[in-house]
Enzyme design. Sequence first.
Site, PDB file in Angstrom:
ATOM      1  N   SER A   1       0.227   5.359  -0.549  1.00 31.23           N
ATOM      2  CA  SER A   1       0.482   6.068   0.709  1.00 31.23           C
ATOM      3  C   SER A   1      -0.815   6.330   1.459  1.00 31.23           C
ATOM      4  O   SER A   1      -1.889   6.410   0.858  1.00 31.23           O
ATOM      5  CB  SER A   1       1.186   7.393   0.430  1.00 31.23           C
ATOM      6  OG  SER A   1       2.349   7.162  -0.325  1.00 31.23           O
TER       7      SER A   1
HETATM    8  N1  SAM Z   1       2.141   7.978  -4.797  1.00 32.20           N
HETATM    9  C1  SAM Z   1       1.855   6.583  -4.912  1.00 32.20           C
HETATM   10  C2  SAM Z   1       0.408   6.247  -4.771  1.00 32.20           C
HETATM   11  O1  SAM Z   1      -0.393   7.143  -4.526  1.00 32.20           O
HETATM   12  O2  SAM Z   1       0.089   5.065  -4.958  1.00 32.20           O
HETATM   13  C3  SAM Z   1       2.625   5.802  -3.901  1.00 32.20           C
HETATM   14  C4  SAM Z   1       3.932   5.472  -4.395  1.00 32.20           C
HETATM   15  S1  SAM Z   1       4.844   4.261  -3.562  1.00 32.20           S
HETATM   16  C5  SAM Z   1       4.919   4.795  -1.905  1.00 32.20           C
HETATM   17  C6  SAM Z   1       6.422   4.736  -4.251  1.00 32.20           C
HETATM   18  C7  SAM Z   1       6.576   4.434  -5.712  1.00 32.20           C
HETATM   19  O3  SAM Z   1       7.843   4.941  -6.133  1.00 32.20           O
HETATM   20  C8  SAM Z   1       6.593   2.965  -6.037  1.00 32.20           C
HETATM   21  O4  SAM Z   1       5.615   2.691  -7.005  1.00 32.20           O
HETATM   22  C9  SAM Z   1       7.995   2.705  -6.571  1.00 32.20           C
HETATM   23  O5  SAM Z   1       8.059   1.728  -7.574  1.00 32.20           O
HETATM   24  C10 SAM Z   1       8.350   4.080  -7.099  1.00 32.20           C
HETATM   25  N2  SAM Z   1       9.788   4.326  -7.242  1.00 32.20           N
HETATM   26  C11 SAM Z   1      10.809   3.990  -6.430  1.00 32.20           C
HETATM   27  N3  SAM Z   1      11.975   4.424  -6.922  1.00 32.20           N
HETATM   28  C12 SAM Z   1      11.678   5.089  -8.085  1.00 32.20           C
HETATM   29  C13 SAM Z   1      12.457   5.782  -9.061  1.00 32.20           C
HETATM   30  N4  SAM Z   1      13.784   5.897  -8.978  1.00 32.20           N
HETATM   31  N5  SAM Z   1      11.822   6.322 -10.109  1.00 32.20           N
HETATM   32  C14 SAM Z   1      10.469   6.215 -10.251  1.00 32.20           C
HETATM   33  N6  SAM Z   1       9.696   5.577  -9.369  1.00 32.20           N
HETATM   34  C15 SAM Z   1      10.288   5.033  -8.285  1.00 32.20           C
END
Ligand code: SAM
Length: 222
Positions: free
Chosen positions: A68
């Site tokens: 993000s």
């Molecule tokens: N906070 C992260 C960073 O600093 O890099 C950014 C995360 S990215 C925008 C969103 C993440 O949520 C992705 O890695 C995705 O695989 C994960 N995600 C999506 N659905 C999910 C779920 N049900 N449970 C766990 N992780 C999930």
Amino acid sequence: MNLPTHTFQKYAGHRQKMIEEIMNRGIKDLRVIEAMNRVPRHLFVRDSFHHKAYGDHPLPIGESQTISQPYVVAAMSAALQLTGEERVLEIGTGSGYQTAILSELAAQVFTIERVKSLGQQAKQLLDKLGYTHINYKIFDGTYGWRELGPYDAVLITAAGPEVPQALIEQVKDGGRIVAPIGDDQGQELRVYTKRGKRFSMKRMGDCFFVPLIGKYGVPEGE
Ligand code: SAM
């Protein structure tokens, strides 16, 4: 942090500019600002993106996911109003950058990622950086992590139609949930505060996140 000084200092100028930008955009929480000044964001993206890591935009981290943008990380972290004592549950470890910021701000962090390779990579880096008070899980985060709850705060870093019920149940009374709500047609960041059986809700503005894929989120493949 277990890091050679030259690795940390390498992008000091870029990091300073990032801090000025997030402050100019209204982030006032000094603990958040200091945390973002301590964490070497470039290490959370691949080498070819190091020089772009401090710009105010998301970047790809593989597996069709993103780290993000700095302002959003700062705004979401500030909205949790952490003092350093809390146990925080994060859904969506991704690169681990937000996890590192949370662990600078809270006593313990519990982070869940559904994509195994991302979760493992993030753990490896965060271990190397010396973050010892993080618990990791590879699973569908829409179930939460009930065995280790309840939590003082929950941060969801992927967008779903609503906050999954399990996560609501796993927050303590008075606790906060920060989450992007919506789909690829439109999303907004929201802060919920639990008050007994009810929640107050504050809108933080429009945003764009990857989908929260899971049983109580967006069905896979949609
Ligand atoms: N906070 C992260 C960073 O600093 O890099 C950014 C995360 S990215 C925008 C969103 C993440 O949520 C992705 O890695 C995705 O695989 C994960 N995600 C999506 N659905 C999910 C779920 N049900 N449970 C766990 N992780 C999930």
